[in-house]
Design an enzyme around this catalytic site. Structure first.
Site, PDB file in Angstrom:
ATOM      1  N   LYS A  13       0.841  -1.214   0.000  1.00 17.64           N
ATOM      2  CA  LYS A  13       0.000   0.000   0.000  1.00 17.64           C
ATOM      3  C   LYS A  13       0.875   1.263   0.000  1.00 17.64           C
ATOM      4  O   LYS A  13       0.695   2.161  -0.815  1.00 17.64           O
ATOM      5  CB  LYS A  13      -0.930   0.022   1.232  1.00 17.64           C
ATOM      6  CG  LYS A  13      -1.894  -1.147   1.315  1.00 17.64           C
ATOM      7  CD  LYS A  13      -2.834  -1.036   2.488  1.00 17.64           C
ATOM      8  CE  LYS A  13      -2.153  -1.108   3.839  1.00 17.64           C
ATOM      9  NZ  LYS A  13      -1.489  -2.391   4.139  1.00 17.64           N
ATOM     10  N   ARG A  87     -10.261   0.884   7.611  1.00 11.53           N
ATOM     11  CA  ARG A  87      -9.778  -0.444   7.960  1.00 11.53           C
ATOM     12  C   ARG A  87     -10.828  -1.249   8.728  1.00 11.53           C
ATOM     13  O   ARG A  87     -10.575  -2.387   9.101  1.00 11.53           O
ATOM     14  CB  ARG A  87      -8.579  -0.264   8.858  1.00 11.53           C
ATOM     15  CG  ARG A  87      -7.492  -1.275   8.627  1.00 11.53           C
ATOM     16  CD  ARG A  87      -6.253  -0.559   8.902  1.00 11.53           C
ATOM     17  NE  ARG A  87      -5.110  -1.235   9.279  1.00 11.53           N
ATOM     18  CZ  ARG A  87      -3.930  -0.847   8.795  1.00 11.53           C
ATOM     19  NH1 ARG A  87      -3.845   0.102   7.896  1.00 11.53           N
ATOM     20  NH2 ARG A  87      -2.860  -1.415   9.224  1.00 11.53           N
ATOM     21  N   ARG A 126      11.632  -5.056   5.432  1.00 16.55           N
ATOM     22  CA  ARG A 126      11.382  -3.643   5.145  1.00 16.55           C
ATOM     23  C   ARG A 126      12.277  -2.741   6.003  1.00 16.55           C
ATOM     24  O   ARG A 126      12.522  -2.976   7.170  1.00 16.55           O
ATOM     25  CB  ARG A 126       9.922  -3.292   5.443  1.00 16.55           C
ATOM     26  CG  ARG A 126       9.661  -1.785   5.374  1.00 16.55           C
ATOM     27  CD  ARG A 126       8.205  -1.433   5.401  1.00 16.55           C
ATOM     28  NE  ARG A 126       7.493  -2.070   6.477  1.00 16.55           N
ATOM     29  CZ  ARG A 126       6.174  -2.192   6.510  1.00 16.55           C
ATOM     30  NH1 ARG A 126       5.447  -1.731   5.526  1.00 16.55           N
ATOM     31  NH2 ARG A 126       5.584  -2.789   7.520  1.00 16.55           N
ATOM     32  N   ARG A 159      10.643  -0.829  11.490  1.00 23.87           N
ATOM     33  CA  ARG A 159       9.495  -0.479  12.340  1.00 23.87           C
ATOM     34  C   ARG A 159       9.394  -1.441  13.520  1.00 23.87           C
ATOM     35  O   ARG A 159       9.610  -2.644  13.352  1.00 23.87           O
ATOM     36  CB  ARG A 159       8.212  -0.554  11.498  1.00 23.87           C
ATOM     37  CG  ARG A 159       7.860   0.767  10.860  1.00 23.87           C
ATOM     38  CD  ARG A 159       6.748   0.684   9.860  1.00 23.87           C
ATOM     39  NE  ARG A 159       5.575  -0.073  10.249  1.00 23.87           N
ATOM     40  CZ  ARG A 159       4.503  -0.229   9.483  1.00 23.87           C
ATOM     41  NH1 ARG A 159       4.470   0.328   8.281  1.00 23.87           N
ATOM     42  NH2 ARG A 159       3.471  -0.928   9.885  1.00 23.87           N
ATOM     43  N   ARG A 170      -1.081  -8.798  13.110  1.00 22.38           N
ATOM     44  CA  ARG A 170      -1.564  -7.819  12.125  1.00 22.38           C
ATOM     45  C   ARG A 170      -2.347  -8.522  11.019  1.00 22.38           C
ATOM     46  O   ARG A 170      -3.361  -8.011  10.542  1.00 22.38           O
ATOM     47  CB  ARG A 170      -0.386  -7.031  11.547  1.00 22.38           C
ATOM     48  CG  ARG A 170       0.083  -5.940  12.516  1.00 22.38           C
ATOM     49  CD  ARG A 170       1.470  -5.439  12.215  1.00 22.38           C
ATOM     50  NE  ARG A 170       1.630  -4.858  10.909  1.00 22.38           N
ATOM     51  CZ  ARG A 170       2.822  -4.619  10.351  1.00 22.38           C
ATOM     52  NH1 ARG A 170       3.929  -4.917  11.007  1.00 22.38           N
ATOM     53  NH2 ARG A 170       2.890  -4.072   9.171  1.00 22.38           N
TER      54      ARG A 170
HETATM   55  P1  AP5 Z   1       4.785  -1.562   1.969  1.00 23.96           P
HETATM   56  O1  AP5 Z   1       4.498  -0.780   0.752  1.00 23.96           O
HETATM   57  O2  AP5 Z   1       5.448  -0.877   3.104  1.00 23.96           O
HETATM   58  O3  AP5 Z   1       3.481  -2.355   2.428  1.00 23.96           O
HETATM   59  P2  AP5 Z   1       2.166  -1.847   3.171  1.00 23.96           P
HETATM   60  O4  AP5 Z   1       0.990  -2.489   2.503  1.00 23.96           O
HETATM   61  O5  AP5 Z   1       2.158  -0.357   3.290  1.00 23.96           O
HETATM   62  O6  AP5 Z   1       2.367  -2.563   4.569  1.00 23.96           O
HETATM   63  P3  AP5 Z   1       2.267  -1.976   6.036  1.00 23.96           P
HETATM   64  O7  AP5 Z   1       3.000  -2.951   6.912  1.00 23.96           O
HETATM   65  O8  AP5 Z   1       2.672  -0.542   6.120  1.00 23.96           O
HETATM   66  O9  AP5 Z   1       0.746  -2.077   6.278  1.00 23.96           O
HETATM   67  P4  AP5 Z   1       0.052  -2.144   7.590  1.00 23.96           P
HETATM   68  O10 AP5 Z   1      -1.338  -2.037   7.103  1.00 23.96           O
HETATM   69  O11 AP5 Z   1       0.334  -3.343   8.436  1.00 23.96           O
HETATM   70  O12 AP5 Z   1       0.667  -0.910   8.462  1.00 23.96           O
HETATM   71  P5  AP5 Z   1       0.208   0.588   8.682  1.00 23.96           P
HETATM   72  O13 AP5 Z   1       1.395   1.424   8.766  1.00 23.96           O
HETATM   73  O14 AP5 Z   1      -0.888   0.954   7.750  1.00 23.96           O
HETATM   74  O15 AP5 Z   1       5.675  -2.836   1.524  1.00 23.96           O
HETATM   75  C1  AP5 Z   1       6.178  -3.747   2.476  1.00 23.96           C
HETATM   76  C2  AP5 Z   1       7.611  -4.172   2.070  1.00 23.96           C
HETATM   77  O16 AP5 Z   1       7.557  -4.942   0.878  1.00 23.96           O
HETATM   78  C3  AP5 Z   1       8.547  -2.995   1.788  1.00 23.96           C
HETATM   79  O17 AP5 Z   1       9.831  -3.339   2.229  1.00 23.96           O
HETATM   80  C4  AP5 Z   1       8.516  -2.843   0.261  1.00 23.96           C
HETATM   81  O18 AP5 Z   1       9.757  -2.340  -0.218  1.00 23.96           O
HETATM   82  C5  AP5 Z   1       8.290  -4.294  -0.183  1.00 23.96           C
HETATM   83  N1  AP5 Z   1       7.424  -4.418  -1.365  1.00 23.96           N
HETATM   84  C6  AP5 Z   1       6.270  -3.740  -1.615  1.00 23.96           C
HETATM   85  N2  AP5 Z   1       5.736  -4.160  -2.780  1.00 23.96           N
HETATM   86  C7  AP5 Z   1       6.567  -5.116  -3.259  1.00 23.96           C
HETATM   87  C8  AP5 Z   1       6.551  -5.938  -4.432  1.00 23.96           C
HETATM   88  N3  AP5 Z   1       5.559  -5.872  -5.331  1.00 23.96           N
HETATM   89  N4  AP5 Z   1       7.566  -6.831  -4.604  1.00 23.96           N
HETATM   90  C9  AP5 Z   1       8.560  -6.932  -3.696  1.00 23.96           C
HETATM   91  N5  AP5 Z   1       8.642  -6.181  -2.576  1.00 23.96           N
HETATM   92  C10 AP5 Z   1       7.658  -5.295  -2.356  1.00 23.96           C
HETATM   93  O19 AP5 Z   1      -0.447   0.499  10.147  1.00 23.96           O
HETATM   94  C11 AP5 Z   1       0.350   0.268  11.290  1.00 23.96           C
HETATM   95  C12 AP5 Z   1      -0.523   0.221  12.530  1.00 23.96           C
HETATM   96  O20 AP5 Z   1      -1.192   1.489  12.717  1.00 23.96           O
HETATM   97  C13 AP5 Z   1      -1.675  -0.808  12.497  1.00 23.96           C
HETATM   98  O21 AP5 Z   1      -1.251  -2.101  12.877  1.00 23.96           O
HETATM   99  C14 AP5 Z   1      -2.655  -0.171  13.501  1.00 23.96           C
HETATM  100  O22 AP5 Z   1      -2.260  -0.402  14.833  1.00 23.96           O
HETATM  101  C15 AP5 Z   1      -2.520   1.313  13.212  1.00 23.96           C
HETATM  102  N6  AP5 Z   1      -3.473   1.792  12.174  1.00 23.96           N
HETATM  103  C16 AP5 Z   1      -3.165   2.287  10.941  1.00 23.96           C
HETATM  104  N7  AP5 Z   1      -4.270   2.606  10.270  1.00 23.96           N
HETATM  105  C17 AP5 Z   1      -5.321   2.306  11.068  1.00 23.96           C
HETATM  106  C18 AP5 Z   1      -6.729   2.379  10.926  1.00 23.96           C
HETATM  107  N8  AP5 Z   1      -7.299   2.838   9.795  1.00 23.96           N
HETATM  108  N9  AP5 Z   1      -7.507   1.950  11.959  1.00 23.96           N
HETATM  109  C19 AP5 Z   1      -6.968   1.491  13.102  1.00 23.96           C
HETATM  110  N10 AP5 Z   1      -5.637   1.381  13.316  1.00 23.96           N
HETATM  111  C20 AP5 Z   1      -4.805   1.782  12.305  1.00 23.96           C
HETATM  112 MG    MG Z   2       2.336   1.025   4.848  1.00 21.43          MG
END
Ligand code: AP5
Ligand code: MG
Length: 234
Positions: A13, A87, A126, A159, A170
């Site tokens: 994402k 979410r 990552r 992270r 997660r």
């Molecule tokens: P990346 O692009 O970073 O993936 P991502 O989908 O953004 O994954 P996240 O871990 O950030 O998602 P998340 O939903 O768990 O965390 P968030 O920060 O939103 O890619 C991942 C890795 O793979 C990178 O190293 C990248 O280089 C690599 N990669 C990407 N695409 C690739 C490909 N095609 N091929 C190879 N490699 C690739 O949320 C964190 C926390 O915040 C949550 O757990 C929760 O506690 C809270 N939170 C956030 N939003 C909410 C909400 N709306 N409601 C409640 N709590 C929330």
């Molecule tokens: Mg992310």
């Protein structure tokens, strides 16, 4: 354009929303990045969110909705791409209600599909820049200089929620609370499923083809097409 990008942890994402923001000039609104910024600044919201994030659970809806509705309101006229929000179904309902009150709505919903087996490797490999938020992967997308951000030379960090145990929670949280959001949107409009297991450039090519087609049509036309589709389905 007003875009929502859905997907499991590690689906890409953040990676793709950044590219979308650069290509279409929209604001990249990542709930996770905003929460991490609040934590780094030591705000009350950051303190409240900390224990949930560290455990890989969701931060309560009321806190997130207030934070993201505010971010959406501040996005410029070109629009926004939402990364990590909504979410839960109540978050999706609150977003729709707030946009409807402003005579607006979501134009495109994209769902990045990734296998669970791929997620762990992506997340544990990552590295991100604490200053500008750029995202890398130790093997798939390494920085040019070992452990340093290509953009500003800052030392990259891992992270705290990117450990194997937290990733498991997660993913469970995603299936329990976030996957129903896909069905919420499917009942209301087209959801564009994209195979996100492939390398990032291949995923981006498919994604941009869909978004370019939409951008070419213009928002109004696409919304009407969706409305016609819904009427037909009835
Ligand atoms: P990346 O692009 O970073 O993936 P991502 O989908 O953004 O994954 P996240 O871990 O950030 O998602 P998340 O939903 O768990 O965390 P968030 O920060 O939103 O890619 C991942 C890795 O793979 C990178 O190293 C990248 O280089 C690599 N990669 C990407 N695409 C690739 C490909 N095609 N091929 C190879 N490699 C690739 O949320 C964190 C926390 O915040 C949550 O757990 C929760 O506690 C809270 N939170 C956030 N939003 C909410 C909400 N709306 N409601 C409640 N709590 C929330
Ligand atoms: Mg992310």
């Amino acid at each position: 354009m007003r875009i929502v990008v859905l997907g499991a942890p590690g689906a890409g994402k953040g990676t793709h929303c950044k590219r979308i923001a650069e290509r279409y000039g929209v604001a990249h609104l990542s709930s996770g990045d905003i929460l991490r910024r609040e934590r780094a600044e030591g705000s009350e919201l950051g303190h409240k969110a900390q224990s949930y994030m560290d455990a890989g659970s969701l931060v309560p809806d009321d806190l997130i909705v207030a934070m993201m509705v505010n971010a959406v309101a501040k996005a410029g006229p070109a629009g926004f791409v939402l990364d990590g929000f909504p979410r839960t179904v109540p978050q999706a309902e609150a977003l729709d209600a707030s946009l409807a009150a402003a005579r607006s709505g979501i134009d495109v919903v994209v769902n990045l599909l990734v296998d669970d087996g791929v997620v762990l490797d992506r997340i544990t490999g990552r590295r991100s820049c604490p200053k500008c938020g750029a995202v890398y992967h130790v093997r798939n997308m390494p920085p040019k200089m070992d452990e340093l951000c290509d953009v500003d030379g800052t030392k990259l960090v891992q992270r705290p929620d990117d450990t194997e145990g937290v990733v498991k929670n997660r993913l469970e949280t995603y299936y329990r609370q976030t996957e129903p959001v896909v069905d919420y949107y499917k009942a209301r409009r087209t959801v564009h499923n994209i195979d996100a297991n492939k390398d990032a450039d291949s995923v981006a090519a498919v994604l941009f083809k869909k978004l370019d087609a939409f951008a070419g049509k213009g928002g109004k036309t696409a919304s009407k097409a969706d409305a016609a589709k819904r009427t037909k389905a009835k």
